[in-house]
Design an enzyme around this catalytic site. Sequence first.
Site, PDB file in Angstrom:
ATOM      1  N   THR A 106     -49.179 -42.502  63.126  1.00  0.00           N
ATOM      2  CA  THR A 106     -50.439 -42.173  63.768  1.00  0.00           C
ATOM      3  C   THR A 106     -50.289 -40.789  64.383  1.00  0.00           C
ATOM      4  O   THR A 106     -49.319 -40.508  65.080  1.00  0.00           O
ATOM      5  CB  THR A 106     -50.831 -43.231  64.813  1.00  0.00           C
ATOM      6  OG1 THR A 106     -51.993 -42.777  65.494  1.00  0.00           O
ATOM      7  CG2 THR A 106     -49.724 -43.521  65.808  1.00  0.00           C
ATOM      8  N   LYS A 163     -61.642 -37.355  67.044  1.00  0.00           N
ATOM      9  CA  LYS A 163     -61.612 -38.130  65.807  1.00  0.00           C
ATOM     10  C   LYS A 163     -62.690 -37.635  64.875  1.00  0.00           C
ATOM     11  O   LYS A 163     -63.872 -37.756  65.148  1.00  0.00           O
ATOM     12  CB  LYS A 163     -61.799 -39.615  66.090  1.00  0.00           C
ATOM     13  CG  LYS A 163     -61.296 -40.450  64.924  1.00  0.00           C
ATOM     14  CD  LYS A 163     -60.822 -41.795  65.385  1.00  0.00           C
ATOM     15  CE  LYS A 163     -59.865 -42.413  64.383  1.00  0.00           C
ATOM     16  NZ  LYS A 163     -59.473 -43.759  64.817  1.00  0.00           N
ATOM     17  N   TRP A 219     -57.476 -38.483  63.314  1.00  0.00           N
ATOM     18  CA  TRP A 219     -57.229 -37.899  64.620  1.00  0.00           C
ATOM     19  C   TRP A 219     -56.918 -36.401  64.506  1.00  0.00           C
ATOM     20  O   TRP A 219     -56.229 -35.973  63.591  1.00  0.00           O
ATOM     21  CB  TRP A 219     -56.024 -38.552  65.293  1.00  0.00           C
ATOM     22  CG  TRP A 219     -56.223 -39.967  65.725  1.00  0.00           C
ATOM     23  CD1 TRP A 219     -55.576 -41.053  65.254  1.00  0.00           C
ATOM     24  CD2 TRP A 219     -57.106 -40.437  66.750  1.00  0.00           C
ATOM     25  NE1 TRP A 219     -55.996 -42.189  65.898  1.00  0.00           N
ATOM     26  CE2 TRP A 219     -56.941 -41.839  66.823  1.00  0.00           C
ATOM     27  CE3 TRP A 219     -58.031 -39.821  67.594  1.00  0.00           C
ATOM     28  CZ2 TRP A 219     -57.660 -42.623  67.721  1.00  0.00           C
ATOM     29  CZ3 TRP A 219     -58.742 -40.602  68.488  1.00  0.00           C
ATOM     30  CH2 TRP A 219     -58.565 -41.983  68.546  1.00  0.00           C
TER      31      TRP A 219
END
Lengths: 556, 556
Positions: A192, A449, A454
């Site tokens: 992530t 976002k 992201w």
Amino acid sequence: MSNHYDSAPSAYSYPLIIKQLLNRAKTVSTEQEIIYADKLRMTYADFFKRIAKLANVLESLNLDKGDVIAVMDWDSHRYLESYFAVPMSQYVIQTVNVRLSPDKVLYTLNHAKSKVLMVNSEFAPLVANYQFENSSIEHIIWLDDNGTSVEGVFGVNQARVLGEYESLLAAASDQFEFQDFDENTIASTFYTSGTTGDPKGVFFSHRQLVLHTLTEAASLGTLPDKQGVSLGDVYMPLTPMFHVHAWGFPFTATMMGLKQVYPGRYAPDSLLDLIKNEKVSITHCVPTILQMLLQAAQARGQKFDGLRMIIGGSRLTEGLAKAALAEDIEVYTGYGMSETAPLISLTAFSKTDPEMTEEEDISRRCMTGKPVMMVDAEIWNDSQDSLPHNGKETGELVLRAPWLTQSYFKNDDAGRELWAGGYMHTQDIAYMEADGTIKITDRLKDVIKSGGEWISSLEIETILSLHPSVDDVAVIGIRDAQWGERPLAAIVLKPGCQDTTADDIKAIAEQAVSRGMIPKYGVPSQFKFVDSLPKTSVGKHDKKVMCELYADQKGI
Amino acid sequence: MSNHYDSAPSAYSYPLIIKQLLNRAKTVSTEQEIIYADKLRMTYADFFKRIAKLANVLESLNLDKGDVIAVMDWDSHRYLESYFAVPMSQYVIQTVNVRLSPDKVLYTLNHAKSKVLMVNSEFAPLVANYQFENSSIEHIIWLDDNGTSVEGVFGVNQARVLGEYESLLAAASDQFEFQDFDENTIASTFYTSGTTGDPKGVFFSHRQLVLHTLTEAASLGTLPDKQGVSLGDVYMPLTPMFHVHAWGFPFTATMMGLKQVYPGRYAPDSLLDLIKNEKVSITHCVPTILQMLLQAAQARGQKFDGLRMIIGGSRLTEGLAKAALAEDIEVYTGYGMSETAPLISLTAFSKTDPEMTEEEDISRRCMTGKPVMMVDAEIWNDSQDSLPHNGKETGELVLRAPWLTQSYFKNDDAGRELWAGGYMHTQDIAYMEADGTIKITDRLKDVIKSGGEWISSLEIETILSLHPSVDDVAVIGIRDAQWGERPLAAIVLKPGCQDTTADDIKAIAEQAVSRGMIPKYGVPSQFKFVDSLPKTSVGKHDKKVMCELYADQKGI
């Protein structure tokens, strides 16, 4: 006196491993179809054989248990086969986010220490300059739909190429005895990005994925038919399979034995063809994809016939929800994140919902919804006290659930922060209604976002600050109809540099893109020159004030 | 190289314990109702407080973890509270089958070594002559709806009476901190009778019950709305809560936060009132109850408005299914047994079911259905080879699932037999269709199922054989419209005893009932005098031949 309940010696203790998700489908759904765009149709019976074949191919590599196998592919039958064959063989599947900058793609491969890379020919450029000799990757499996030869693609590392996926499978046996093992074995990992620093690896065990799958089926199944999932549905992902297991749906749909459609690259017209021709009835995506579909459908006059669509990743706006409903898409919200596997909450429809106006109906579809079964959701203040659910008191949404990443891979500090106080911190600021509806109001982390991906504000700020004319810079997210949010850069120029233009600044961001440092979508859409930036009392950039000053509304 | 995925020190590893089933309801459903017949209405918020109160009452007894708490009650809010508070406090709930003969009820209490007995005043006669001084039971909690005083009921053992349930709860604090513990802790036990010998104890862990609950919600949820369960449904059990956790539904309904109705004693008119007034939309029962409801409804002209009803315990006949559908009951079949917690298979409806005739539709509703998710079902021949699913080859149905009893309590031999070869043996003979439909054709065990309760043929034969005129006797089950099956006794009289009548023989069976040796429903409905009984080649009673000779069709 405590009793002792002894198990029979040969009683089966039933580990919660991914192989068990196939039990019903193996008995009930052997004739059901799995489809890859316009390229391949197979039955579940074929699918089970192909899983065995892939397992045999992987076994021939003499890997160790726990070794990581990285996949870079469009949404395909191959990806689905890897979702099962890789963890069922006691390896870990790394689902590589191919939308990251090439630098970060390589970072995640290196960090996960992947031993095998399954790469689609279309993504080969992303890893072409990869220093394989210094890397963990020992084997490359070539995925290809276009007849692109792998010859010479990997230069001096060509010897690492095992072969092309379909040829390898064709040569392998379709028999493989998948063993039982500890359900806490790690099954999947991915990264992530967006917050400061390097991408962070999350990871999930077999047990976690099985429990996520069961709960997803229970949560979506118990929604009324108009919105939920039922036997007889046709599933197609529109969230990439590298994104948090495509919401876990490929596992859920396979457990249920549903007809499944994997669309490959997301091209609007072929998606619309698949939806229409294969009678796709349930999917999930980010708002950007929904918007793209609506535009394309309008151009050809196609309606959606009650297609259920769960929107996650970015906030569903009321306008978009209304437009989707008008085209007969049953659109609503799911909430989750990479760290949560991802399902946490859903718009909760009930057969006994009171009559509501169109506006009320649309409004609830755009909210974060209510926690699904098994999820323990609380709102905490700074002292880690749980706040009442009164629709007013605001704090950080924190979670317990059977499927949350237990840390970040090789990043103990971040893991400790994630789990401070024994609940997982979402970094989302929210309040809860008395009926459990979660309303997110703000974000703790300074990220943007865009189209479901992201963007780190800090990272973009750092690059822009390298421009010699820039004195101070802040990047904020502003609401965008197409992408959810887009970055806006607010810039204070140095004295005597007032001739510097937005294009000058933009050039340095584009330079960073070409060098693989940031993704294309990291280049700010707007540049705003200001005399000074608002600061908080402790001298930090006050991004809340900036959002109010520079945009009509902050995107959440 | 294998990677190590370390958990953060304070990461919550989330044990699968019953307390977690409350997570969603605690947040979402606090205002939802739980109703006990015409006696009590409360909200889930009240229910959570009452669970805490019951836990405090139990804690005051200074029991050890793992101690057994036996419940003898009608389907009530008290039972539901015990389903949660007892295991959540790390005790084991014994759900006592009050339909067994008094002898067997006492046997099960003794065998389980229950320390606490929660007994409804209406069942007090069943345990009145219980030798408490020689038993494990130290405490009695009095459950009462009629103002029946507990004074003097237990004679010299009166000191063991802790008090009346509602008074005890009223005096207890509504705060209780339920701890986490090992998910493999045993949560429930109960006894299955009917096969030869004493009742056998099955037992289930927290983990097993949580997995059963999730899978039940997923399996019923993903049926189309007309047949499945959805948010907004109203649940009422019509299978007693002592019978295999009332099909696990009280757990499932609570996890989903549904409105729940507990009907107390099953009296047709009050059941019909509750269904109508509380808008009950989903239930489950044995065919006998369905038949009783249909008769009562006909008498008052009440329709059922699409009430979904899962029939288990005995075979649903086509005639009964047709009658139920005509009254707007969506009736279909679930299959399971005490050993399986119980859910194994369900009639599988799909939104894309092909058009079928009324006859075909009814026929599939009466079949055993298809295995639910996670269940691994096989058909084995005598050599434990798995047979193909071709709608022809017949063998024993064997199972793996995450919620099967791992043995029989303190009966290792029977447990070993149950799990011979690593699969659980159902003792049901079946074949499977290519689409996973299970069709049960015969039973390995020599038992009769009457009104959902097992009757042991051998036990009845033994009693009848005590009559001085009886030379040989065999008891078989014959299909019965009301009870599913009823026992028929085929009797060979001794020479010179031809004057003996059916009533003479019946008298000895009734004598056994009055002595608490067999239940009332164990008295054969028919007595057939024959010259000789058909035998197999090895000289055993050939009950298959008898069934063909003495009845139109054998009940399964």
